[in-house]
Write a protein that holds these residues in place. Structure first.
Motif, PDB file in Angstrom:
ATOM      1  N   LEU A 201      -9.056  -1.950   0.695  1.00  0.00           N
ATOM      2  CA  LEU A 201      -7.610  -1.718   0.649  1.00  0.00           C
ATOM      3  C   LEU A 201      -7.291  -0.230   0.479  1.00  0.00           C
ATOM      4  CD1 LEU A 201      -6.177  -1.281  -2.430  1.00  0.00           C
ATOM      5  CD2 LEU A 201      -6.961  -3.622  -2.691  1.00  0.00           C
ATOM      6  N   LEU A 202      -8.162   0.503  -0.241  1.00  0.00           N
ATOM      7  CA  LEU A 202      -7.952   1.952  -0.345  1.00  0.00           C
ATOM      8  C   LEU A 202      -8.162   2.629   1.009  1.00  0.00           C
ATOM      9  CD1 LEU A 202      -9.611   2.954  -3.740  1.00  0.00           C
ATOM     10  CD2 LEU A 202      -7.185   2.590  -3.239  1.00  0.00           C
ATOM     11  N   ASP A 203      -9.151   2.158   1.769  1.00  0.00           N
ATOM     12  CA  ASP A 203      -9.379   2.697   3.106  1.00  0.00           C
ATOM     13  C   ASP A 203      -8.169   2.432   3.996  1.00  0.00           C
ATOM     14  OD1 ASP A 203     -11.410   3.624   5.316  1.00  0.00           O
ATOM     15  OD2 ASP A 203     -10.560   1.747   6.070  1.00  0.00           O
ATOM     16  N   ALA A 204      -7.600   1.226   3.894  1.00  0.00           N
ATOM     17  CA  ALA A 204      -6.409   0.902   4.679  1.00  0.00           C
ATOM     18  C   ALA A 204      -5.253   1.821   4.310  1.00  0.00           C
ATOM     19  CB  ALA A 204      -6.029  -0.561   4.464  1.00  0.00           C
TER      20      ALA A 204
ATOM     21  N   GLY B 294      -3.103   4.932   6.682  1.00  0.00           N
ATOM     22  CA  GLY B 294      -1.694   4.777   7.038  1.00  0.00           C
ATOM     23  C   GLY B 294      -1.142   3.368   7.002  1.00  0.00           C
ATOM     24  N   CYS B 295      -1.915   2.406   6.547  1.00  0.00           N
ATOM     25  CA  CYS B 295      -1.397   1.040   6.458  1.00  0.00           C
ATOM     26  C   CYS B 295      -0.430   0.917   5.284  1.00  0.00           C
ATOM     27  CB  CYS B 295      -2.536   0.040   6.286  1.00  0.00           C
ATOM     28  SG  CYS B 295      -3.576  -0.146   7.748  1.00  0.00           S
TER      29      CYS B 295
ATOM     30  N   PHE C 103      -7.490  -4.267  11.356  1.00  0.00           N
ATOM     31  CA  PHE C 103      -6.363  -3.341  11.314  1.00  0.00           C
ATOM     32  C   PHE C 103      -5.529  -3.491  12.584  1.00  0.00           C
ATOM     33  CE2 PHE C 103      -9.606  -1.822   8.566  1.00  0.00           C
ATOM     34  CZ  PHE C 103      -8.984  -1.130   7.551  1.00  0.00           C
ATOM     35  N   PHE C 104      -4.226  -3.586  12.392  1.00  0.00           N
ATOM     36  CA  PHE C 104      -3.316  -3.703  13.534  1.00  0.00           C
ATOM     37  C   PHE C 104      -2.006  -3.025  13.172  1.00  0.00           C
ATOM     38  CE2 PHE C 104      -0.184  -6.489  15.951  1.00  0.00           C
ATOM     39  CZ  PHE C 104      -0.395  -5.842  17.168  1.00  0.00           C
ATOM     40  N   GLY C 105      -1.660  -1.978  13.907  1.00  0.00           N
ATOM     41  CA  GLY C 105      -0.457  -1.231  13.562  1.00  0.00           C
ATOM     42  C   GLY C 105      -0.600  -0.642  12.171  1.00  0.00           C
ATOM     43  N   ASN C 106       0.389  -0.882  11.324  1.00  0.00           N
ATOM     44  CA  ASN C 106       0.322  -0.372   9.958  1.00  0.00           C
ATOM     45  C   ASN C 106      -0.038  -1.467   8.950  1.00  0.00           C
ATOM     46  OD1 ASN C 106       2.665  -1.874   9.891  1.00  0.00           O
ATOM     47  ND2 ASN C 106       4.005  -0.177   9.336  1.00  0.00           N
ATOM     48  N   GLN C 107      -0.736  -2.505   9.450  1.00  0.00           N
ATOM     49  CA  GLN C 107      -1.157  -3.603   8.596  1.00  0.00           C
ATOM     50  C   GLN C 107      -2.679  -3.728   8.587  1.00  0.00           C
ATOM     51  OE1 GLN C 107       1.230  -7.318   9.622  1.00  0.00           O
ATOM     52  NE2 GLN C 107       1.626  -6.005  11.388  1.00  0.00           N
ATOM     53  N   ALA C 108      -3.214  -4.204   7.472  1.00  0.00           N
ATOM     54  CA  ALA C 108      -4.630  -4.548   7.389  1.00  0.00           C
ATOM     55  C   ALA C 108      -4.746  -5.943   6.799  1.00  0.00           C
ATOM     56  CB  ALA C 108      -5.388  -3.549   6.519  1.00  0.00           C
TER      57      ALA C 108
ATOM     58  N   LEU D 160       0.803  -1.221   0.000  1.00  0.00           N
ATOM     59  CA  LEU D 160       0.000   0.000   0.000  1.00  0.00           C
ATOM     60  C   LEU D 160       0.835   1.268   0.000  1.00  0.00           C
ATOM     61  CD1 LEU D 160      -2.868  -0.930   2.505  1.00  0.00           C
ATOM     62  CD2 LEU D 160      -2.818  -1.175   0.016  1.00  0.00           C
ATOM     63  N   THR D 161       2.159   1.132  -0.023  1.00  0.00           N
ATOM     64  CA  THR D 161       2.999   2.330  -0.116  1.00  0.00           C
ATOM     65  C   THR D 161       3.020   2.867  -1.548  1.00  0.00           C
ATOM     66  OG1 THR D 161       5.048   1.088  -0.547  1.00  0.00           O
ATOM     67  CG2 THR D 161       4.460   1.490   1.762  1.00  0.00           C
ATOM     68  N   LYS D 162       2.547   2.068  -2.489  1.00  0.00           N
ATOM     69  CA  LYS D 162       2.470   2.511  -3.883  1.00  0.00           C
ATOM     70  C   LYS D 162       1.301   3.482  -4.063  1.00  0.00           C
ATOM     71  CE  LYS D 162       4.242  -1.887  -5.684  1.00  0.00           C
ATOM     72  NZ  LYS D 162       3.925  -3.066  -6.546  1.00  0.00           N
ATOM     73  N   HIS D 163       1.353   4.267  -5.125  1.00  0.00           N
ATOM     74  CA  HIS D 163       0.249   5.160  -5.451  1.00  0.00           C
ATOM     75  C   HIS D 163      -0.973   4.331  -5.855  1.00  0.00           C
ATOM     76  CE1 HIS D 163       2.595   8.783  -5.123  1.00  0.00           C
ATOM     77  NE2 HIS D 163       3.494   8.331  -5.978  1.00  0.00           N
ATOM     78  N   LYS D 164      -2.139   4.906  -5.656  1.00  0.00           N
ATOM     79  CA  LYS D 164      -3.390   4.231  -5.994  1.00  0.00           C
ATOM     80  C   LYS D 164      -3.384   3.732  -7.435  1.00  0.00           C
ATOM     81  CE  LYS D 164      -8.326   5.235  -6.644  1.00  0.00           C
ATOM     82  NZ  LYS D 164      -9.390   6.263  -6.468  1.00  0.00           N
TER      83      LYS D 164
END
Length: 315
Positions: A252-255, A259-260, A222-227, A126-130
């Motif tokens: 996944l967009l919501d995550a 900040g995930c 959701f837990f920490g920076n993971q979904a 999820l660090t990639k652009h949408k």
């Protein structure tokens, strides 16, 4: 073979969160905490009938998986279990599968067991652009996302207080889905607890509506920076609307927006034909294929252990 002493968790699963431990307690299960300098986590003392128990650490413990640390953790767990005296200990290292880890666990006395949690998954970065995430999906998945939107499917997110009147809607769909596909499941109270999960790990359920009527839903944790996407349900007769695909895309967009850095699609199989449809569906979202270390047991009482395995086959 040279021992690898640097197999370390890069992340911790929500199954090792305080919220998940509290969920287990509220379901009437006894839990234990075991912490050593090298490995730590919470375990469940599972009632295996006739007053016998085993200790199960879901996706745990976490830390550095060296032989020395594993041996110390085994002894500390037996101490923490006290009078329950587990006849075996079950662990699930939340790390990638490797020959080095397998060898280390075997040297410590563990044997590979039938998986409690799925060993294979796809994880979306999820660090990639949408736009990059979307371009990484398969053509059919992109088509389904757009088709669902054009056909009038609307996604609604429920979290916090907004979940209060939605559980029964979820449960109705979930039951119908299990009946339709002849699937087994936990009891209703388990899913209620997951639906309302809050704390260091929390859940959201996304509903798909068509003309104001719910036709599908999906639950993520959701837990920490993971979904992680746990499970979904749908009403029969609405397949052409592609609601499940749009649900996961929105989840996944919501995550990502919250900040995930990763979205775990939670369970596929490259070998089990019964999972072929689910695997193909999840593969369509792209993501990195990951095989985790799986489930491992160390036996303290072999007679009880073999009786337990036999009973599992019969019942």
């Amino acid at each position: 073979m040279k021992e690898n002493t640097n197999i370390t968790n890069s992340s911790v699963s929500f199954l090792q969160s305080g919220a998940w431990e509290e969920l287990q307690r509220r379901l009437g299960r006894k839990t234990i905490r075991c912490q050593t300098p090298g490995l730590s986590g919470f375990g469940i003392l599972v009632n295996a009938r006739f007053g016998n128990h085993y200790a199960y650490f879901p996706h745990g413990p976490s830390g550095v998986w060296s032989a020395e640390n594993i041996n110390e953790f085994v002894e500390k767990t037996r101490e923490a279990a006290g009078d329950a005296k587990p006849f075996f200990l079950r662990v699930e290292p939340f790390v990638k599968d490797s020959e080095e880890l397998s060898d280390t666990l075997k040297r410590a006395g563990f044997i590979k067991a039938r998986a409690n949690q799925p060993e294979e998954t796809f994880i979306i970065d999820l660090t990639k652009h949408k736009e990059e995430i979307l371009s990484g999906t398969e053509h059919d998945t992109r088509y389904s996302i757009r088709a669902a939107e054009k056909r009038g499917v609307v996604i609604e997110k429920t979290e916090g207080n907004s979940r209060a009147d939605k559980f029964e809607i979820f449960w109705k769909m979930f039951e119908k889905t299990n009946e339709r596909h002849n699937l087994s499941s936990y009891g209703k109270e388990y899913y209620r607890r997951v639906f309302f999960l809050d704390g260091d790990a929390s859940s959201k359920t996304f509903f798909a509506y068509l003309d104001g009527e719910p036709i599908a839903c999906a639950t993520t944790v959701f837990f920490g920076n993971q979904a992680a996407y746990l499970y979904a349900a749908s009403m029969d007769g609405f397949g052409k609307y592609n609601a499940p695909t749009l649900l996961i895309w929105n989840a996944l967009l919501d995550a990502k927006e919250n900040g995930c850095v990763s979205f775990d699609l939670w369970g596929v199989s490259s070998t089990n034909k019964k999972w072929s449809g689910v695997t193909a569906f999840k593969k369509g979202f792209g993501g990195r294929s990951v095989r985790r270390a799986g489930t491992w047991d160390i036996i303290f009482n072999n007679i009880k252990y073999q009786t337990y395995l036999l009973a599992k086959k019969i019942l």
